[in-house]
Design an enzyme around this catalytic site. Structure first.
Site, PDB file in Angstrom:
ATOM      1  N   GLU A 251     -17.798  31.859  35.570  1.00  0.00           N
ATOM      2  CA  GLU A 251     -16.915  30.722  35.869  1.00  0.00           C
ATOM      3  C   GLU A 251     -15.452  31.559  36.299  1.00  0.00           C
ATOM      4  OE1 GLU A 251     -18.185  27.563  32.411  1.00  0.00           O
ATOM      5  OE2 GLU A 251     -16.484  29.066  32.040  1.00  0.00           O
ATOM      6  N   GLY A 253     -11.903  32.155  37.714  1.00  0.00           N
ATOM      7  CA  GLY A 253     -10.780  31.156  38.294  1.00  0.00           C
ATOM      8  C   GLY A 253      -9.920  32.380  39.451  1.00  0.00           C
ATOM      9  N   ARG A 254      -9.301  33.306  38.688  1.00  0.00           N
ATOM     10  CA  ARG A 254      -8.275  34.120  39.387  1.00  0.00           C
ATOM     11  C   ARG A 254      -8.991  34.794  40.472  1.00  0.00           C
ATOM     12  NH1 ARG A 254      -4.383  36.057  36.203  1.00  0.00           N
ATOM     13  NH2 ARG A 254      -5.531  35.558  34.477  1.00  0.00           N
ATOM     14  N   CYS A 329      19.377  29.158  35.949  1.00  0.00           N
ATOM     15  CA  CYS A 329      20.578  29.705  35.182  1.00  0.00           C
ATOM     16  C   CYS A 329      19.921  30.393  33.961  1.00  0.00           C
ATOM     17  CB  CYS A 329      21.588  28.460  34.963  1.00  0.00           C
ATOM     18  SG  CYS A 329      22.252  27.530  36.312  1.00  0.00           S
ATOM     19  N   TYR A 358      -3.040  30.918  38.984  1.00  0.00           N
ATOM     20  CA  TYR A 358      -1.988  30.698  37.647  1.00  0.00           C
ATOM     21  C   TYR A 358      -0.641  31.101  38.119  1.00  0.00           C
ATOM     22  CZ  TYR A 358      -6.455  31.198  35.443  1.00  0.00           C
ATOM     23  OH  TYR A 358      -7.594  31.128  34.968  1.00  0.00           O
TER      24      TYR A 358
HETATM   25  C1  LIG Z   1      -9.687  30.194  32.087  1.00  0.00           C
HETATM   26  C2  LIG Z   1     -11.286  30.147  32.028  1.00  0.00           C
HETATM   27  C3  LIG Z   1     -11.989  30.635  32.962  1.00  0.00           C
HETATM   28  C4  LIG Z   1     -11.559  31.193  34.041  1.00  0.00           C
HETATM   29  O1  LIG Z   1     -10.802  32.480  33.732  1.00  0.00           O
HETATM   30  P1  LIG Z   1     -10.359  33.545  34.899  1.00  0.00           P
HETATM   31  O2  LIG Z   1      -9.867  34.795  34.309  1.00  0.00           O
HETATM   32  O3  LIG Z   1      -9.501  32.973  35.862  1.00  0.00           O
HETATM   33  O4  LIG Z   1     -11.741  34.164  35.577  1.00  0.00           O
HETATM   34  C5  LIG Z   1     -13.396  30.264  32.979  1.00  0.00           C
HETATM   35  N1  LIG Z   1     -13.989  29.703  31.760  1.00  0.00           N
HETATM   36  C6  LIG Z   1     -13.348  29.377  30.676  1.00  0.00           C
HETATM   37  C7  LIG Z   1     -13.916  28.600  29.568  1.00  0.00           C
HETATM   38  C8  LIG Z   1     -11.877  29.632  30.755  1.00  0.00           C
HETATM   39  O5  LIG Z   1     -11.072  29.121  29.770  1.00  0.00           O
END
Ligand SMILES: *Cc1c(COP(=O)(O)O)cnc(C)c1O
Length: 378
Positions: A251, A253-254, A329, A358
């Site tokens: 999974e 994301g980054r 500020c 992010y």
């Molecule tokens: C945040 C998260 C991801 C994604 O994490 P990355 O570091 O962006 O790859 C995947 N699975 C779960 C359960 C998460 O909380």
């Protein structure tokens, strides 16, 4: 500091002044998804973790470029359904009854995080195949945010697994485990070892409890080094063995979204106080909080803008380190400290690459009520 792709620079030059924008390059998203797919071993799927960037164009692009989407709220679930995701996994420790019901309706695979959540699913009369998210006793992987092997609100303590399985409500069938354990891992060999270990642990545990294991979800955590152009080396992942009959799910994301995003902001003022030079931007940490949240300097590229039609002198510096600061500020509104510039003028743009994950999504947009950035989708 790297060269900006020509099509990105051209799009940023078209911004109305004072320029302030996020740019997301959907072709770059698709390329990164293809690159990841080519590095993964057989019987492995990957779902984009929407929390990294929930812009509908990003979610839509990655819903088709990946095998599906991972969501952690009702809002993300809606986005994923509207993006036409082929598969959805739904995790997170604080699902409401309405979210649980919506997820089952949408055909999402639930990553269940507690015994109480199991009882609530059963209480709602829901029937589903589920994965149990486990906080394992030990996890041999390094990264910036350890989430298991340590007290956290995420998942079920490994020691409580026998009690949880013993009290499993009817209608719920455990088909696997969710073992997300780390964030921003830059060590490919260590991540491959983590995947191998997650598979071994899941197979052993399924045997011990007579479960028929179909899914091992190892979560996200593939890393990006913001202070260089490096990312995790995926080569070792291709050597992980996923046994027949089991699907390994990742999974990320980054890793998928970071490189497709740019945050650009115009220099409104340039000043030197007590020997330090500040580039004051139309923008800041309320749009791009990541460097302040993690305490590092995010590198930028100067995009020179030659036009200057004002009747007064143009502030400029040459061959000097500058701090890139925002319009809030507070002295904490800093994106980067001490980056050397050969020339910088008011009216030029600073462009922060690798801002697609992010970035906007974790920032406190309403602090000081400045207008939001533009969003440019290529
Ligand atoms: C945040 C998260 C991801 C994604 O994490 P990355 O570091 O962006 O790859 C995947 N699975 C779960 C359960 C998460 O909380």
């Amino acid at each position: 500091m790297s060269e900006l792709p020509a099509h990105v620079a051209a799009a940023l030059r078209r911004l109305p002044p004072p320029a302030c924008a996020y740019l997301y390059d959907t072709a770059a998203l698709r390329r990164q998804a293809d690159h990841l797919r080519s590095a993964l071993p057989p019987r492995t799927s990957f779902l984009y973790a929407v929390k990294a960037n929930g812009h509908p164009a990003v979610v839509h692009t990655l819903a088709t470029a990946c095998d599906g989407l991972e969501v952690a709220s009702g809002g993300e679930l809606d986005l994923a359904v509207r993006a036409g995701a082929r598969r959805i996994a739904f995790g997170g420790p604080a699902k409401t009854d309405a979210e649980l019901a919506a997820a089952v309706r949408a055909g999402a695979l639930l990553n269940v995080e507690s015994r109480h959540e199991l009882d609530r699913l059963a209480g709602l009369g829901l029937h589903a195949d589920i994965c149990l998210r486990i906080n394992r006793s030990t996890v041999g992987v390094t990264g910036s945010h350890a989430m298991t092997g340590t007290p956290t609100p995420f998942g079920i303590d490994e020691h409580q697994l026998p009690a949880v399985l013993g009290a499993l409500p009817p209608g719920l069938s455990v088909i696997g485990f969710h073992l997300h354990a780390v964030s921003n891992n830059l060590d490919g060999a260590a991540h491959a070892a983590f995947l191998g270990d997650a598979l071994d642990w899941s197979i052993t545990t399924a045997l011990a409890y007579d479960l028929s294991l179909r899914v091992v979800n190892a979560g996200g955590g593939l890393g990006v080094d913001y202070t260089s152009t490096a990312s995790i080396d995926l080569t070792p992942l291709s050597r992980v063995t996923v046994p027949d009959g089991v699907e390994l799910i990742l999974e990320p994301g980054r890793y998928l979204a970071a490189d497709a995003g740019y945050y650009a902001a115009e220099v409104l003022d340039l000043k030197t106080t007590h020997g330090r030079t500040f580039a004051v931007l139309r923008g800041g940490t309320h749009h791009f909080r990541l460097p302040a949240a993690w305490g590092y300097s995010h590198p930028f590229t100067v995009l020179p803008v030659d036009a200057w039609d004002r009747p007064y002198p143009r502030p400029a510096v040459t061959d000097t380190p500058v701090d890139a600061v925002g319009e809030l500020c507070t002295p904490r509104d800093v994106l980067s400290r001490g980056q050397h510039v050969s020339r910088l003028r008011a009216g030029d743009l600073l462009v922060f690459a690798r801002a697609g994950a992010y970035g906007w999504d974790i920032s406190h947009h309403d602090f000081l009520r400045h207008p939001p950035p533009d969003f440019v989708i290529l």
